[in-house]
Design an enzyme around this catalytic site. Structure first.
Site, PDB file in Angstrom:
ATOM      1  CE  LYS A   1      62.221  26.171 116.953  1.00 37.44           C
ATOM      2  NZ  LYS A   1      62.577  24.967 117.736  1.00 37.44           N
TER       3      LYS A   1
ATOM      4  CE  LYS B   1      66.062  23.263 123.688  1.00 37.01           C
ATOM      5  NZ  LYS B   1      65.165  22.660 122.700  1.00 37.01           N
TER       6      LYS B   1
HETATM    7 MG    MG Z   1      65.422  21.935 119.084  1.00 36.10          MG
END
Ligand code: MG
Length: 301
Positions: A106, A194
Site C-alpha cells: 500500500k 473484485k
Molecule cells: Mg486496490
C-alpha cells in the site's frame, strides 16, 4: 434445488494485526455470511445480503451435484500465486519469511517508497491517493513493479490514460472497474477484479472475459474476505485470463481464527484452489457462531 431455510448473519472477525492504508486503519472484518439449508447446505460471503445468499445457493447446488466452484466457472489451475498485501505498519520481511513470493505494498504520496526484497514480484496500490498530485506517480516507476494499482481517482480515466502513456510500469485499475462495460483499455494495462464490486461471481467472470478480449492482464482482488469468500475468490482466480498473482493470501495473514479450515501457502508461495464440491472448504460453525453479531433466519419452504 429445494431450499428450506435461509440464514443471514453479520459476522465481525478480529484481524490478527491492524491493517493501515491510505483509506484508514482496519482492526476487524465485518462481513455478511449466508447459509442455505435444503437438499444440501451451502455458504456464502459478500458485502451485500443478496450477494451472500446467491453464493450460498450456488454452493449448495454445486455440493449437491458434486461439482467444484472452480470447475463450474471454467477454472484451469489447481493452485494460484498468492500475494500478501503489506499495509503501512507492516514489516515486509515477515511475509517473505512466511513464504510469499508476491507482495503488494500500500502506498501514498508523502510515505516512503517501498524497498522491494530481491526475488519478490511486487505491485503497489495507491487506492487513488495520488489524485491531487499525478506527477508524483513517477516516483514509483523505477521500482521494477508488475503494476501500479489505482493511482488516481476512480472516475479519472483520462488521467490514468496519460500515466499509461508516460510510465513504463503497467497501470492497473481497481476502484474504477465496476462492470465489464466500464473497462477502457486506453486507461490501463491490467485490471483488479473484485467480485463484490461487479455483481458477484457471474459479473466477475464477465469482466475476466472482457479483459481477455481487450488483451488486458487481470487479477482477482481481495477485500479481507474470510475463508468463505476467499475460497470463492480462489476458484475465480483459477480462470485462464487471470494472468497476475491474485490479491489473496493465506488465512493467517488476517485472521487468528478463520471461519473455515485455514487456507495455507504451499512451499512455493501458492494457494491451492479448493477442488471439493461447491466452495470446497469446511465451514467451522463454532467459529462462525462466536463472531456472529446478528442473525436473521427465514423459513422459505
Ligand atoms: Mg486496490
Amino acid at each position: 434445488m429445494r431450499v428450506d431455510v435461509v440464514e443471514v448473519r453479520v459476522v465481525r472477525v478480529p484481524l490478527v494485526r491492524p491493517f493501515a492504508t491510505s483509506q484508514g486503519t482496519t482492526r476487524e472484518r465485518e462481513a455478511i455470511v449466508a447459509r442455505v439449508v435444503g437438499e444440501a447446505e451451502g455458504w456464502g460471503e459478500s458485502e451485500t445480503r443478496d450477494g451472500a445468499i446467491d453464493m450460498a445457493t450456488l454452493d449448495a447446488s454445486l455440493r449437491l451435484d458434486g461439482v467444484s466452484l472452480a470447475a463450474h466457472l471454467g477454472g484451469v489451475r489447481a493452485a494460484i500465486d498468492s500475494t500478501a498485501t503489506v499495509g503501512f505498519e507492516d514489516d515486509v520481511g515477515e511475509f517473505v519469511d512466511l513464504g510469499y513470493r508476491s507482495i503488494k505494498f500500500k502506498v501514498a504520496p508523502g510515505r516512503p517508497v517501498p524497498s522491494i526484497p530481491s526475488g519478490i514480484t511486487a505491485q503497489v496500490d495507491a487506492n487513488g491517493s495520488y489524485a491531487a498530485c499525478p506527477g508524483r506517480v513517477a516516483e514509483l516507476d523505477e521500482l521494477g513493479l508488475v503494476a501500479i494499482e489505482q493511482p488516481l481517482a476512480p472516475d479519472d480515466l483520462a488521467g490514468h490514460a496519460e500515466l499509461k502513456a508516460r510510465l513504463r510500469t503497467p497501470i492497473c485499475l481497481d476502484e474504477s472497474v465496476t462492470s465489464a462495460g466500464a473497462l477502457d483499455a486506453r486507461a490501463c494495462s491490467a485490471v483488479c477484479v473484485k467480485p463484490w464490486r461487479v455483481g458477484g461471481l457471474v459479473g466477475a467472470r464477465a469482466v475476466h472475459d472482457r479483459c481477455v478480449e481487450l488483451h488486458l492482464d487481470a487479477k482477482v482482488g481481495g477485500m479481507l474476505e474470510t475463508g468463505i469468500g476467499r475460497s470463492a475468490a480462489l476458484a475465480l482466480a483459477s480462470l485462464p485470463g487471470f494472468t497476475l498473482p491474485a490479491d489473496l493470501s493465506a488465512s493467517d495473514r488476517y485472521f487468528a481464527e478463520d471461519l473455515t479450515e485455514p487456507l495455507v501457502l504451499d512451499g512455493d508461495g501458492r494457494l491451492a484452489v479448493p477442488a471439493g464440491p461447491g466452495l470446497g472448504v469446511e465451514v467451522r460453525r463454532d467459529v462462525v457462531d462466536r463472531y456472529t453479531i446478528s442473525v436473521e433466519r427465514e423459513d422459505v419452504r
